[in-house]
Every structure is written in structure tokens, then in C-alpha cells.
Design a protein around this motif. Structure first.
Motif, PDB file in Angstrom:
ATOM      1  N   SER A  33       0.808  -1.195   0.000  1.00  0.00           N
ATOM      2  CA  SER A  33       0.000   0.000   0.000  1.00  0.00           C
ATOM      3  C   SER A  33       0.851   1.259   0.000  1.00  0.00           C
ATOM      4  O   SER A  33       1.873   1.337   0.677  1.00  0.00           O
ATOM      5  CB  SER A  33      -0.883   0.002   1.242  1.00  0.00           C
ATOM      6  N   ALA A  66      -0.752   3.993   0.812  1.00  0.00           N
ATOM      7  CA  ALA A  66      -1.673   4.857   1.561  1.00  0.00           C
ATOM      8  C   ALA A  66      -0.962   5.812   2.523  1.00  0.00           C
ATOM      9  O   ALA A  66      -1.339   6.982   2.589  1.00  0.00           O
ATOM     10  CB  ALA A  66      -2.697   4.014   2.304  1.00  0.00           C
ATOM     11  N   PRO A  67       0.082   5.336   3.257  1.00  0.00           N
ATOM     12  CA  PRO A  67       0.739   6.275   4.168  1.00  0.00           C
ATOM     13  C   PRO A  67       1.324   7.493   3.449  1.00  0.00           C
ATOM     14  O   PRO A  67       1.322   8.601   3.989  1.00  0.00           O
ATOM     15  CB  PRO A  67       1.851   5.436   4.806  1.00  0.00           C
ATOM     16  N   ARG A  92       0.046   8.927   0.962  1.00  0.00           N
ATOM     17  CA  ARG A  92      -1.048   9.809   0.537  1.00  0.00           C
ATOM     18  C   ARG A  92      -1.677  10.537   1.720  1.00  0.00           C
ATOM     19  O   ARG A  92      -2.506  11.414   1.539  1.00  0.00           O
ATOM     20  CB  ARG A  92      -2.105   8.988  -0.189  1.00  0.00           C
ATOM     21  N   LEU A  93      -1.255  10.158   2.930  1.00  0.00           N
ATOM     22  CA  LEU A  93      -1.804  10.770   4.129  1.00  0.00           C
ATOM     23  C   LEU A  93      -1.654  12.293   4.075  1.00  0.00           C
ATOM     24  O   LEU A  93      -2.577  13.035   4.417  1.00  0.00           O
ATOM     25  CB  LEU A  93      -1.052  10.220   5.339  1.00  0.00           C
ATOM     26  N   ALA A  94      -0.485  12.737   3.604  1.00  0.00           N
ATOM     27  CA  ALA A  94      -0.209  14.176   3.579  1.00  0.00           C
ATOM     28  C   ALA A  94      -1.204  14.901   2.696  1.00  0.00           C
ATOM     29  O   ALA A  94      -1.605  16.029   3.000  1.00  0.00           O
ATOM     30  CB  ALA A  94       1.218  14.429   3.108  1.00  0.00           C
ATOM     31  N   THR A  95      -1.618  14.285   1.592  1.00  0.00           N
ATOM     32  CA  THR A  95      -2.591  14.926   0.715  1.00  0.00           C
ATOM     33  C   THR A  95      -3.881  15.207   1.478  1.00  0.00           C
ATOM     34  O   THR A  95      -4.433  16.310   1.416  1.00  0.00           O
ATOM     35  CB  THR A  95      -2.921  14.016  -0.485  1.00  0.00           C
ATOM     36  N   TRP A  96      -4.351  14.202   2.196  1.00  0.00           N
ATOM     37  CA  TRP A  96      -5.611  14.364   2.929  1.00  0.00           C
ATOM     38  C   TRP A  96      -5.465  15.370   4.055  1.00  0.00           C
ATOM     39  O   TRP A  96      -6.349  16.212   4.265  1.00  0.00           O
ATOM     40  CB  TRP A  96      -6.093  13.015   3.463  1.00  0.00           C
ATOM     41  N   LEU A  97      -4.343  15.312   4.763  1.00  0.00           N
ATOM     42  CA  LEU A  97      -4.108  16.295   5.822  1.00  0.00           C
ATOM     43  C   LEU A  97      -4.051  17.695   5.230  1.00  0.00           C
ATOM     44  O   LEU A  97      -4.558  18.656   5.815  1.00  0.00           O
ATOM     45  CB  LEU A  97      -2.797  15.974   6.552  1.00  0.00           C
ATOM     46  N   GLY A 155       2.040  16.034   0.009  1.00  0.00           N
ATOM     47  CA  GLY A 155       1.125  15.009  -0.498  1.00  0.00           C
ATOM     48  C   GLY A 155       1.335  14.773  -1.981  1.00  0.00           C
ATOM     49  O   GLY A 155       1.358  13.637  -2.448  1.00  0.00           O
TER      50      GLY A 155
END
Ligand code: UDP
Ligand code: MG
Length: 327
Positions: free
Chosen positions: A228, A230-231, A233-238, A285
């Protein structure tokens, strides 16, 4: 098929196991000799610092089927398994821990299952974990939940590295170009037909665990990052969240300033901190998105494996030959 190919290879990674080794051999040898098939027992000495290597070479003197493979330095349980998979010549390969937590007698059940059910993988699944501590049980449950999500497939809960696989699976795993593979995830991910055999996991027969906390963390990180991005992409969501929050802050700060209740300098500070923070997270991100793409393409995993082709159906199809068919 080569003539020196045994029916069964048993791969055992060992790291500083001098205490359990004599017991392990005493229980393993009569069992393997009694199976009535040709076999090799491959012990991968994962850079042991104690007398494991000496004991191994001694035992190999009067046990022709014992093969000793030594890694130059401690490379970890999964890497030791990789080495065993590469070296194994058997038509079937079993991996088992050295500490007798996995009862060797179950190997006979694996062989029956693989023959009766015409599958390529037989997982050893722990039917109860009462011999583990509460902490180990809880962290293990969290690990398997998370992994099911990431691999996007049913991975058998509580199946560790005690299993039997066919030659087709060994060849498929060996041809994966990635490093740092986590066997208990990669094998279900390949998607070969499988069966399960339940067994009760015993206490470690002697010695202490060779899985330090840092090695367990390493395994968890390898597991997540192998499947994954996903980690990243965390910055994008934050960043998006931060952007929205900073919108609220900006309006709030301006309202406070216009109603004349702010201290001089406060408004500009709040604006700078929140807006710049959001922009930075978004940029991180974005970087993450590109790194994620690089990561996925550098794994070079096959897009698919062909399980059956009517044109090639001669009763026995090979998966491994088709493994390079990326789109
Ligand atoms: N092992 C290894 N290299 C390591 C750590 C462990 O080859 O760096 C081997 C160890 O000798 C054993 C198996 O991996 O055969 C599982 O380790 P252990 O039983 O200590 O783990 P636990 O059951 O405590 O999770
Ligand atoms: Mg153990």
C-alpha cells in the motif's frame, strides 16, 4: 524434472538456536524418515553467533538429507526463507520454525491435504493462541485485520510461516523481482488454490524468542509498504483538511480584526501559519503521489497470473511460465 529432485524440501530458518536444535532434530528426523518419500531438510543459518553452525555441520555428517545453508550475516526470518526457497529442489516445500512451536507431525497432514484436495498451498492455521501472551494475541489480530484490507484478499487469519507449497508456487515466488517480501502476504496474494490444516501451536521448546520488538516492527512496516502507498497519501488528505480549516481561520481572524478585538500582529500571524501549513502539507502530499507511482512501478509485480488455458491443458498446467506476462 531433475533426477536429484526430492519429493519434499523442508526449510527451517535458524538464528541462535543452539538450545533448541538437538530437540528439533530428534523430533524431525524420525518423522521425515518415516514419511516414505525422498526429502531434504534445508536449515538456513541466519548468521547465528552461537554454536548453531557448528552443531549443524556436525549433524550433517551422518544425515545425508540435511543441507546447511549459511547466510553471511543476520538478514531476518523472511530473508532466510527467501534463501531457502531459492535453494529448495523439492516438488513440495514446507517452511517451519526451529523452536518446535509448529509441530513437525503436521507436515504429514499437509501432504495428505495437498494430494487429496489438489491444491498448491496448504496453510497451517493456529486453532488457538492460548500459548501466546495477551499482547502478542492483540497485536497479531490487529496485524491480520489490517493486512486483509491491504492485500485486498482473504488472507488466512493466524497463519504464520508454517505451510506447504507446490513447486509452481516456489517458482512463482522466486520470480517476483521485489525485495523484502513478506511470505505470509505474498503467497495468498498470488492466488493459487489453497487449503488449511488446523493445529495447536505449542510453547517454544527451548531458548528465547528471536523476534525482537524492532524485528516485529520491521515486519509490520514491510507488510504495509509492500502492499500500500496509503501512508504516502496521508499528507494529501491532511493538506486538504488543513486547507479547509485555514479557510475557517482566515474568515474568523478577519472578523475578529474588523470588530477591533484583536491584538496588533495576531491576524497576520494566524493567516501565515495556517495558510502556509496547508500549502506545505499539500505539496508533501503531491510529492507522495509521485513517489507512490515510482514505488508501484519499481515493484514490477506481474499484473496477473494465468491459472488455466484450454490450449495448454495437458492435465497439468504451469503457472510459473506465465508469470512474466505483465500487460
Ligand atoms: N529467525 C531467523 N532470523 C531472525 C529471527 C528469527 O531465522 O532474525 C528464525 C528463528 O530461529 C525461528 C523462526 O525464525 O526458527 C521464528 O522465530 P521465533 O520463534 O523466535 O519467533 P516467535 O515465534 O517468537 O515470533
Ligand atoms: Mg517461535
Amino acid at each position: 524434472m531433475r533426477t536429484d529432485q526430492p519429493a519434499l524440501s523442508v526449510v527451517v530458518p535458524m538464528y541462535d538456536e543452539e538450545q533448541v536444535l538437538p530437540m528439533f532434530f530428534a523430533r524431525m528426523r524420525p518423522l521425515l524418515d518415516g514419511l516414505g518419500i525422498t526429502y531434504e531438510l534445508i536449515v538456513v543459518d541466519d548468521g547465528s553467533r552461537d554454536r548453531t553452525a557448528t552443531l549443524l555441520l556436525e549433524a550433517a555428517k551422518d544425515w545425508a538429507q540435511l543441507r546447511v545453508v549459511r547466510l553471511l550475516r543476520n538478514s531476518g526470518h523472511q530473508a532466510a526463507q527467501s534463501a531457502g526457497f531459492r535453494r529448495a529442489r523439492g516438488e513440495y516445500v514446507v517452511t517451519i520454525d526451529a523452536d518446535l512451536q509448529d509441530p513437525p507431525e503436521v507436515i504429514a497432514e499437509f501432504l495428505t491435504a495437498v494430494r487429496d484436495q489438489d491444491v498448491d498451498v496448504v496453510y497451517g492455521v493456529r486453532s488457538d493462541r492460548s500459548s501466546d501472551t495477551w499482547l502478542k494475541r492483540t497485536t497479531a489480530r490487529m496485524y491480520y485485520r489490517l493486512m486483509c484490507r491491504l492485500v485486498g484478499k482473504e488472507i488466512p487469519f493466524d497463519a504464520g510461516d508454517f505451510r506447504l507449497v507446490s513447486r509452481r508456487v516456489v517458482d512463482a515466488v522466486n520470480s517476483l523481482p521485489e525485495d523484502g517480501r513478506v511470505f505470509r502476504l505474498v503467497i495468498p496474494w498470488l492466488g493459487f488454490p489453497s487449503a488449511e490444516v488446523k493445529y495447536v501451536r505449542a510453547e517454544r521448546a527451548a531458548g528465547t524468542t528471536k523476534y525482537s520488538f524492532s524485528k516485529m516492527l520491521r515486519l509490520a512496516f514491510d507488510s504495509v509498504t509492500a502492499f500500500s502507498a496509503a501512508p504516502l497519501r496521508l499528507a494529501t488528505w491532511l493538506g486538504l483538511l488543513g486547507g479547509m480549516l485555514s479557510g475557517v481561520f482566515v474568515i474568523g481572524a478577519l472578523v475578529i480584526k474588523l470588530t477591533g478585538r484583536s491584538i496588533p500582529g495576531w491576524t497576520s500571524t494566524v493567516l501565515a501559519v495556517s495558510v502556509i501549513g496547508a500549502i506545505q502539507l499539500l505539496c508533501l502530499g503531491l510529492l507522495g503521489e509521485y513517489v507512490a507511482r515510482l514505488f508501484q512501478s519499481s515493484q514490477r509485480r506481474p499484473q496477473f497470473l494465468v491459472g488455466y488455458d484450454s490450449l495448454e491443458d495437458h492435465g497439468h498446467h504451469t503457472f510459473a511460465e506465465t508469470i512474466d506476462e505483465t500487460d
